[in-house]
Scaffold this active site. Structure first.
Site, PDB file in Angstrom:
ATOM      1  N   HIS A 192      -1.613  -4.092 -13.952  1.00  0.00           N
ATOM      2  CA  HIS A 192      -1.781  -5.363 -13.232  1.00  0.00           C
ATOM      3  C   HIS A 192      -3.259  -5.514 -12.930  1.00  0.00           C
ATOM      4  CE1 HIS A 192      -2.060  -2.698  -9.703  1.00  0.00           C
ATOM      5  NE2 HIS A 192      -0.994  -2.085 -10.187  1.00  0.00           N
ATOM      6  N   TYR A 214      10.657   8.035 -16.250  1.00  0.00           N
ATOM      7  CA  TYR A 214      11.469   8.379 -15.080  1.00  0.00           C
ATOM      8  C   TYR A 214      12.867   8.731 -15.562  1.00  0.00           C
ATOM      9  CZ  TYR A 214       7.494   5.687 -13.473  1.00  0.00           C
ATOM     10  OH  TYR A 214       6.216   5.226 -13.296  1.00  0.00           O
ATOM     11  N   HIS A 216       8.867   2.911  -5.865  1.00  0.00           N
ATOM     12  CA  HIS A 216       8.123   2.620  -4.632  1.00  0.00           C
ATOM     13  C   HIS A 216       8.592   3.519  -3.495  1.00  0.00           C
ATOM     14  CE1 HIS A 216       6.971  -1.606  -6.285  1.00  0.00           C
ATOM     15  NE2 HIS A 216       6.181  -0.657  -6.733  1.00  0.00           N
ATOM     16  N   ASP A 267       0.879   8.364  -5.822  1.00  0.00           N
ATOM     17  CA  ASP A 267       0.304   7.062  -6.171  1.00  0.00           C
ATOM     18  C   ASP A 267      -0.365   6.561  -4.906  1.00  0.00           C
ATOM     19  OD1 ASP A 267      -0.242   4.408  -6.745  1.00  0.00           O
ATOM     20  OD2 ASP A 267       1.681   4.017  -7.706  1.00  0.00           O
ATOM     21  N   ARG A 277       4.104   9.451 -13.683  1.00  0.00           N
ATOM     22  CA  ARG A 277       3.265   8.268 -13.936  1.00  0.00           C
ATOM     23  C   ARG A 277       1.812   8.727 -13.918  1.00  0.00           C
ATOM     24  NH1 ARG A 277       5.419   5.176 -10.661  1.00  0.00           N
ATOM     25  NH2 ARG A 277       4.162   5.251  -8.770  1.00  0.00           N
ATOM     26  N   ASP A 317       5.280  -5.291  21.717  1.00  0.00           N
ATOM     27  CA  ASP A 317       3.968  -5.930  21.816  1.00  0.00           C
ATOM     28  C   ASP A 317       2.898  -5.185  21.004  1.00  0.00           C
ATOM     29  OD1 ASP A 317       3.922  -3.708  23.366  1.00  0.00           O
ATOM     30  OD2 ASP A 317       3.013  -4.657  25.123  1.00  0.00           O
ATOM     31  N   ASP A 350      -6.228   2.084  -7.177  1.00  0.00           N
ATOM     32  CA  ASP A 350      -4.782   2.311  -7.347  1.00  0.00           C
ATOM     33  C   ASP A 350      -4.611   3.387  -8.413  1.00  0.00           C
ATOM     34  OD1 ASP A 350      -2.048   2.141  -7.644  1.00  0.00           O
ATOM     35  OD2 ASP A 350      -2.038   0.113  -8.477  1.00  0.00           O
ATOM     36  N   HIS A 355      -2.166  -5.682  -6.278  1.00  0.00           N
ATOM     37  CA  HIS A 355      -1.664  -6.477  -7.409  1.00  0.00           C
ATOM     38  C   HIS A 355      -2.449  -7.772  -7.331  1.00  0.00           C
ATOM     39  CE1 HIS A 355       2.374  -4.099  -7.194  1.00  0.00           C
ATOM     40  NE2 HIS A 355       1.388  -3.399  -7.725  1.00  0.00           N
ATOM     41  N   HIS A 369       8.893  -0.381 -15.773  1.00  0.00           N
ATOM     42  CA  HIS A 369       7.877  -1.308 -15.249  1.00  0.00           C
ATOM     43  C   HIS A 369       6.853  -1.603 -16.328  1.00  0.00           C
ATOM     44  CE1 HIS A 369       4.927   1.991 -14.662  1.00  0.00           C
ATOM     45  NE2 HIS A 369       5.921   2.701 -14.168  1.00  0.00           N
ATOM     46  N   GLU A 400      -1.018   2.168 -16.347  1.00  0.00           N
ATOM     47  CA  GLU A 400      -0.153   3.094 -15.629  1.00  0.00           C
ATOM     48  C   GLU A 400       1.234   3.294 -16.241  1.00  0.00           C
ATOM     49  OE1 GLU A 400       1.414   1.535 -11.890  1.00  0.00           O
ATOM     50  OE2 GLU A 400       0.067  -0.177 -12.072  1.00  0.00           O
ATOM     51  N   GLU A 431      -1.940   6.843 -13.715  1.00  0.00           N
ATOM     52  CA  GLU A 431      -2.513   5.506 -13.481  1.00  0.00           C
ATOM     53  C   GLU A 431      -4.000   5.597 -13.208  1.00  0.00           C
ATOM     54  OE1 GLU A 431      -0.948   3.528  -9.962  1.00  0.00           O
ATOM     55  OE2 GLU A 431      -1.655   1.593 -10.721  1.00  0.00           O
TER      56      GLU A 431
HETATM   57  N1  GLY Z   1       0.795   1.309  -6.326  1.00  0.00           N
HETATM   58  C1  GLY Z   1       1.414   0.147  -6.825  1.00  0.00           C
HETATM   59  C2  GLY Z   1       1.321   0.090  -8.299  1.00  0.00           C
HETATM   60  O1  GLY Z   1       1.020   1.069  -8.924  1.00  0.00           O
HETATM   61  O2  GLY Z   1       1.475  -0.949  -8.865  1.00  0.00           O
HETATM   62 MN    MN Z   2      -0.627  -0.003  -9.986  1.00  0.00          MN
HETATM   63 MN    MN Z   3      -0.154   2.678  -8.183  1.00  0.00          MN
END
Ligand code: GLY
Ligand code: MN
Ligand code: MN
Length: 447
Positions: free
Chosen positions: A362, A396, A251, A268, A414, A48, A279, A369, A358, A392, A416
């Site tokens: 975005h 890797y 992720h 991140d 990364r 619950d 982000d 996103h 990737h 970003e 970003e």
């Molecule tokens: N944190 C998700 C991305 O970088 O797209």
């Molecule tokens: Mn991002």
């Molecule tokens: Mn990110």
């Protein structure tokens, strides 16, 4: 001595901005149309216990109304009121247990609805509102139960055509209009996004300073959360705090491993301020000093990011920053001996995807996103002032990668930042956070 930043109460968007958005939507819909937009549902986590409630971003954008069990209706040109809100009624007992409710009175007084009704009355009222409206704007497929209810209301009207009723006969995706509006950020929205960015920068700095060999990833995550919460923010998405080869999992959110001397840490994480996301990613050495191999790869990602940010200029296309990053990364990977061949061929064949799988960014806004089309027809979208995006790039090098020197194995990087397209070019909303290796090392050494 640590300087403690003064906390200001979270701001809300001015009521005039909300009104402007509704007017803009209704103008685009045209008369003889109606739009229906349900709020998000509460969601069970276990037994619950519910997940913290987060309002649907489209609903937030048009109403700023923070409660579940609500439906907004927009009826351009309707004399008795164009913006109606169905919501929960006030209830002393329920409010004692579960918290305050605006009630229909509050929906009108505080949220600018022209009229508001108890959510329990929606079956009686809504079919009448649909009558004589030719076009129905609604996003199908997001909420199956609500899709069925809406079709029931429409069918009720269809059954009454012989007594003169007329049901909508054009069904249009509400997102089509709304998401294009959301793509262009207003001055008030940018104020909130700058604040989200500023808080995120503060959180990353605190996390960098708290990082040391032997600490756990979740301890560093706690430092991020400390800063977010102290400014009244939530994380805009689950924070990624990945030491060493965990940085190669895009992720990664377990955040459970101890940090090792000699590894990098990839964070991140971004704050959500008044609904708006930031982000940001930084990758830095756990012990405060990049090793030569880490630094070589890091400098390459940084150069790719700089090249990509330079492409964020009005008139350029969505894909230009990505292409720039790919060019820099591919050439760099050849120089480091990780790719072999001619740059043009390797780019065409997507050889870089082994290490960079990737895209370079975005849209960013109420959703991390964020909404908005990336292509118009066959063409990548042209960048225009007011759009906000992330830039970003990363590399890797999974542990055990074939034909890769040992010293590069298990390194994930990364970088970003959040970038606003301006009239002149761009503004990096998160530029307050260091990213040159020497600046990161200085910050970690206590500068
Ligand atoms: N944190 C998700 C991305 O970088 O797209
Ligand atoms: Mn991002
Ligand atoms: Mn990110």
């Amino acid at each position: 001595m640590t300087r403690i930043r003064k906390i200001t109460a979270p701001r809300r968007l001015p009521a005039s901005e909300l009104k402007r958005r509704r007017r803009q939507l209704m103008r685009a819909m045209g008369e003889d149309a109606i739009a229906i937009l349900p709020a998000a549902h509460e969601c069970l986590r276990n037994r619950d216990v519910e997940y913290p409630f987060r309002q649907d971003s489209d609903f937030l954008y048009l109403t700023d109304f923070p409660e579940p069990e609500a439906v907004a209706v927009f009826i351009p040109g309707r004399q008795q009121g164009e913006y109606l809100l169905f919501c929960r009624e006030r209830d002393a007992d329920k409010e004692t247990w579960h918290g305050r409710r605006a009630g229909p009175e509050g929906a009108v007084a505080r949220y600018g609805a022209d009229d508001a009704f108890p959510i329990g009355d929606i079956d009686d009222i809504l079919p009448g509102l649909l009558e004589h409206r030719a076009r129905l704007y609604y996003t199908m497929g997001k909420d199956a139960a609500f899709d069925r209810r809406l079709m029931d209301w429409v069918n009720q009207l269809r059954r009454k055509v012989r007594s003169g009723a007329s049901a909508p006969h054009e069904f249009i995706d509400l997102e089509f209009l709304l998401h294009d509006m959301r793509l262009y950020k207003s001055r008030s929205e940018l104020r909130l996004m700058r604040e989200a960015a500023r808080i995120t920068v503060e959180a990353h700095r605190r996390a960098m300073r708290a990082t040391a060999p032997g600490r756990y990833e979740f301890e560093v995550e706690a430092e991020l959360l400390h800063t977010f919460r102290r400014h009244g923010c939530e994380p805009a998405y689950p924070s990624i705090v990945g030491g060493g080869e965990n940085g190669c999992i895009l992720h990664y959110t377990e955040n459970s491993a101890p940090l090792r001397d000699g590894d990098l840490l990839l964070i991140d994480a971004g704050a959500e301020y008044c609904g708006y996301a930031s982000d940001v990613t930084r990758t830095f050495p756990v012990n405060g000093r990049y090793s030569p191999a880490q630094r070589e790869l890091y400098e390459l990602v940084l150069a790719a990011q700089q090249a990509a940010i330079e492409q964020v200029v009005p008139g350029n296309h969505w894909n230009d920053p990505h292409n720039a990053a790919v060019r820099v990364l591919t050439r760099g990977l050849i120089e480091l001996g990780l790719l072999k061949g001619k740059p043009a061929t390797l780019i065409k064949d997507g050889a870089y995807r082994r290490f960079y799988m990737h895209r370079t960014g975005h849209w960013l806004g109420l959703d991390v996103h964020d909404v908005g089309d990336y292509k118009v027809g066959e063409e990548w979208r042209v960048l225009e002032p007011g759009m906000v995006m992330t830039v970003e790039p990363g590399l890797y090098i999974a542990p055990g990668s074939k034909d890769v020197p040992k010293r590069f194995q298990g390194i994930g990087i990364r970088i970003e930042d959040d970038v606003l397209v301006t009239k002149e070019g761009s503004e990096v909303l998160t530029e307050g956070l260091v990213k040159r290796p020497e600046d990161i090392e200085a910050l970690m050494a206590g500068a």
